[in-house]
Write a protein that holds these residues in place. Sequence first.
Motif, mmCIF file in Angstrom:
data_model
loop_
_atom_site.group_PDB
_atom_site.id
_atom_site.type_symbol
_atom_site.label_atom_id
_atom_site.label_comp_id
_atom_site.label_asym_id
_atom_site.label_seq_id
_atom_site.Cartn_x
_atom_site.Cartn_y
_atom_site.Cartn_z
ATOM 1 N N PRO A 1 0.805 -1.231 0.000
ATOM 2 C CA PRO A 1 0.000 0.000 0.000
ATOM 3 C C PRO A 1 0.837 1.279 0.000
ATOM 4 C CG PRO A 1 -0.067 -1.059 2.150
ATOM 5 C CD PRO A 1 0.586 -2.022 1.224
ATOM 6 N N GLU A 2 2.116 1.153 0.345
ATOM 7 C CA GLU A 2 2.983 2.329 0.368
ATOM 8 C C GLU A 2 3.385 2.800 -1.028
ATOM 9 O OE1 GLU A 2 5.703 -1.170 0.018
ATOM 10 O OE2 GLU A 2 3.861 -0.708 1.121
ATOM 11 N N LYS A 3 3.207 1.955 -2.030
ATOM 12 C CA LYS A 3 3.593 2.310 -3.399
ATOM 13 C C LYS A 3 2.561 3.274 -4.001
ATOM 14 C CE LYS A 3 7.111 -0.646 -3.858
ATOM 15 N NZ LYS A 3 8.505 -0.211 -4.108
ATOM 16 N N SER A 4 3.049 4.369 -4.579
ATOM 17 C CA SER A 4 2.131 5.341 -5.177
ATOM 18 C C SER A 4 1.637 4.891 -6.545
ATOM 19 C CB SER A 4 2.815 6.703 -5.291
ATOM 20 O OG SER A 4 3.998 6.604 -6.067
ATOM 21 N N LYS A 5 2.478 4.188 -7.307
ATOM 22 C CA LYS A 5 2.049 3.663 -8.603
ATOM 23 C C LYS A 5 1.349 2.340 -8.375
ATOM 24 C CE LYS A 5 3.757 2.476 -13.231
ATOM 25 N NZ LYS A 5 4.957 2.378 -14.112
ATOM 26 N N ARG A 6 0.095 2.234 -8.849
ATOM 27 C CA ARG A 6 -0.711 1.070 -8.509
ATOM 28 C C ARG A 6 -1.374 0.478 -9.742
ATOM 29 N NH1 ARG A 6 -0.106 0.664 -3.624
ATOM 30 N NH2 ARG A 6 -1.528 -1.101 -3.399
ATOM 31 N N ILE A 7 -1.512 -0.849 -9.724
ATOM 32 C CA ILE A 7 -2.214 -1.579 -10.770
ATOM 33 C C ILE A 7 -3.428 -2.253 -10.128
ATOM 34 C CG2 ILE A 7 -2.100 -3.527 -12.379
ATOM 35 C CD1 ILE A 7 0.852 -2.871 -12.775
ATOM 36 N N LEU A 8 -4.560 -2.169 -10.800
ATOM 37 C CA LEU A 8 -5.809 -2.737 -10.292
ATOM 38 C C LEU A 8 -6.134 -4.028 -11.032
ATOM 39 C CD1 LEU A 8 -8.462 -2.552 -8.673
ATOM 40 C CD2 LEU A 8 -9.347 -1.038 -10.465
ATOM 41 N N LEU A 9 -6.285 -5.114 -10.289
ATOM 42 C CA LEU A 9 -6.711 -6.396 -10.846
ATOM 43 C C LEU A 9 -8.140 -6.668 -10.374
ATOM 44 C CD1 LEU A 9 -3.553 -8.612 -10.148
ATOM 45 C CD2 LEU A 9 -4.058 -7.244 -12.181
ATOM 46 N N ALA A 10 -8.989 -7.152 -11.281
ATOM 47 C CA ALA A 10 -10.395 -7.338 -10.915
ATOM 48 C C ALA A 10 -10.989 -8.578 -11.577
ATOM 49 C CB ALA A 10 -11.210 -6.102 -11.287
ATOM 50 N N ALA A 11 -12.025 -9.094 -10.930
ATOM 51 C CA ALA A 11 -12.839 -10.195 -11.463
ATOM 52 C C ALA A 11 -14.157 -10.146 -10.703
ATOM 53 C CB ALA A 11 -12.147 -11.541 -11.260
ATOM 54 N N HIS A 12 -15.160 -10.862 -11.194
ATOM 55 C CA HIS A 12 -16.396 -10.963 -10.397
ATOM 56 C C HIS A 12 -16.427 -12.322 -9.724
ATOM 57 C CE1 HIS A 12 -19.070 -13.672 -12.805
ATOM 58 N NE2 HIS A 12 -18.387 -13.219 -13.844
ATOM 59 N N TRP A 13 -17.033 -12.372 -8.537
ATOM 60 C CA TRP A 13 -17.012 -13.609 -7.761
ATOM 61 C C TRP A 13 -18.387 -14.250 -7.597
ATOM 62 C CZ3 TRP A 13 -19.185 -14.285 -2.768
ATOM 63 C CH2 TRP A 13 -19.652 -13.132 -2.138
ATOM 64 N N ASP A 14 -19.427 -13.616 -8.078
ATOM 65 C CA ASP A 14 -20.765 -14.201 -8.019
ATOM 66 C C ASP A 14 -21.001 -15.098 -9.224
ATOM 67 O OD1 ASP A 14 -20.712 -11.692 -9.586
ATOM 68 O OD2 ASP A 14 -22.803 -12.197 -10.015
ATOM 69 N N THR A 15 -22.066 -15.889 -9.190
ATOM 70 C CA THR A 15 -22.432 -16.745 -10.328
ATOM 71 C C THR A 15 -23.888 -16.518 -10.722
ATOM 72 O OG1 THR A 15 -22.925 -18.560 -8.801
ATOM 73 C CG2 THR A 15 -20.755 -18.565 -9.829
#
Length: 330
Positions: free
Chosen positions: A110-124
């Motif tokens: 969390p200390e890093k200012s440059k961030r990458i967002l990974l996402a998925a959905h978990w419902d069915t």
Amino acid sequence: MKNIISSIFIALLIVSCDSSKEKKKDLSEETEKKDLHVPAFSGAQAYKFIEKQVEYGPRVPNTPAHAETEEYIINQLEGFGAKVQTQKFEADTYDGEVWNLTNIIASIQPEKSKRILLAAHWDTRKIADKDSDRKNEPIDGANDGGSGVGVILEVISAIQKADNKPNVGIDVIFFDGEDNGEPYGLSRNDPSKTWWCLGSQYWSKNKHVPGYSAYYGILLDMVGGNNAQFHKEGYSMKYAPSIVEKVWITADQIGYGNYFINNQVAPITDDHYFVNEIGKIPMIDIIAHEPTSRDFFPDFHHTHKDNMDIISQETLKAVGQTLLQVIYEE
């Protein structure tokens, strides 16, 4: 004449020096890539993460299986040392229900200012509307939902176990309520609303951190099928073409070009659309595509064939290793 010869010699010398510098630069970049020590992604472990989700049963909101899976995912993320929070909200459905939904959000470094967002959905999905049998029963969603979660869990696990860390921070959002659009072939009961992608719509309007942004995002959807193909989806190319090229070129360079196909296809309104349009974060979608299909998707889509039988450890490895390579090259 001597002056002319001297000038030509000097020009050739300059070109030679520039060429030598370029070669040294190329060699330096290749050496840096080799020295990254990108951790290995385990397709077998990602498979287990998916299998566990499926064991709980269809993850339809407002059901015990949904609640149990939420707890499982949170426990896994916290076990990897990630900082986890949940975003609880209610949403109306196209068929008059009110769902209690949860976006699961986690961060590492969390200390890093440059961030990458990974996402998925978990419902069915709660119906198998494209099936010829048991159309009103919920599906396992091994690939459609489960695979994206499984890959991201293994990516985070691999990073946290590694001695060397990437130069960027990683944020994860597992969106809820993605898979409840109207049954296939029926018109919307309110064309002004998008009844699926409920979690990403909510988060994009109500970010977990006010003003949150990321360098870019990558959405995973249906990324575990046997012999899957991932083409360059239309909205990804509209909003974040440079990220698409980065991912597809990286996949090809490390040997997975047979999965990541260099071909642009139609746009799909998936979670990334709302992250781009409302959340203003450039996000691409790695999503399975079947070129011969009449509706973009492989034949398991929204059917009971979407179970563990179609999940491939090799496909999971291709996607997960590509993600790790991309992250470590930042």
